[in-house]
Design a protein around this motif. Sequence first.
Motif, short mmCIF file in Angstrom:
data_model
loop_
_atom_site.label_atom_id
_atom_site.label_comp_id
_atom_site.label_asym_id
_atom_site.label_seq_id
_atom_site.Cartn_x
_atom_site.Cartn_y
_atom_site.Cartn_z
N ARG A 41 0.86 -1.21 0.00
CA ARG A 41 0.06 0.03 -0.11
C ARG A 41 1.13 1.10 -0.09
O ARG A 41 1.78 1.36 0.69
N TYR A 87 -11.18 1.03 2.80
CA TYR A 87 -10.04 0.63 3.54
C TYR A 87 -10.20 -0.06 4.67
O TYR A 87 -9.62 -1.29 4.77
N TRP A 124 -8.31 -4.08 5.56
CA TRP A 124 -7.11 -3.89 6.34
C TRP A 124 -7.40 -3.24 7.59
O TRP A 124 -8.41 -2.46 7.92
N SER A 125 -6.61 -3.60 8.79
CA SER A 125 -6.79 -3.22 10.19
C SER A 125 -5.73 -2.21 10.51
O SER A 125 -5.87 -1.70 11.63
N TYR A 176 -0.36 -9.32 1.24
CA TYR A 176 -1.36 -8.06 1.17
C TYR A 176 -1.62 -7.48 2.51
O TYR A 176 -2.17 -6.35 2.65
N GLU A 177 -1.36 -8.22 3.50
CA GLU A 177 -1.76 -7.79 4.85
C GLU A 177 -3.15 -7.64 5.17
O GLU A 177 -3.57 -6.76 5.88
N PHE A 178 -3.96 -8.33 4.36
CA PHE A 178 -5.32 -8.25 4.52
C PHE A 178 -5.75 -8.75 5.93
O PHE A 178 -5.11 -9.72 6.71
N ASP A 179 -7.02 -8.27 6.46
CA ASP A 179 -7.29 -8.61 7.80
C ASP A 179 -8.34 -9.96 7.85
O ASP A 179 -9.48 -9.74 7.31
#
Length: 166
Positions: free
Chosen positions: A55, A82, A86-87, A140-143
Motif C-alpha cells: 500500500r 480501506y 485492512w486493520s 497484502y496484509e488483509f485482515d
Amino acid sequence: MSGALRRRAAVGAISLILAVPLGLAAPSAAGAAEKPAAKTVAQLQQDYRNLNGLRLKNLDGSSGVYVIIDGKRFGVPDMVTYNNLWSNWNVIPVIDLYNIPYGGHLSHDAHLISSPSSDTVWLLSNGQKRGITGRAFAKYEFDGNKIQSVRDIVLGAIPQGPNLDL
C-alpha cells in the motif's frame, strides 16, 4: 530494527526501484557508464509485480492510498473500503507513485468474502471476485477478521477474475 527505521529503509528501496528505470538514479557505477543511444518502448516499461501487495502513497501527500495488484496501482476510494480490507496503516510513502502504471480503483465498499463450503478467500471489487492464496493474503496484509461469509449460490453468481498473485 525499529518500525521507523524499517519504514525509511522501505521508502528508500522502493524509491530506488522507481528511480532506476527512469534514469533518475544509476543502478551501479559500471551501469552508469553504459548508456544506450536511445531507449525503446520495451526498455521504458517496468515490471512492478514485485511490489504486489504494498500500500503506497506519495511522500508529499499529493495522492490517496493505492494498493499494488498485478504490478499496477489501484486506488482505494475511501476509508470504508480501506477498513473493509485492512486493520493497520502500513502505508509506505514513495517519491513518485505515478511512475507505477494505473490500474483503476477498487470499487467503493470492496471487501473480502468466503463461503462456508470453501477455504478460498476472495477479494470482491468492481463486480468480480479474485481468489487470494494464503501467501498472497499474508503479503497484502488483509485482515482475516474482515472476511464476510456469503452463501454458495451468491458466490457462484459473481464473475471470477484472475487470482491475486505475489
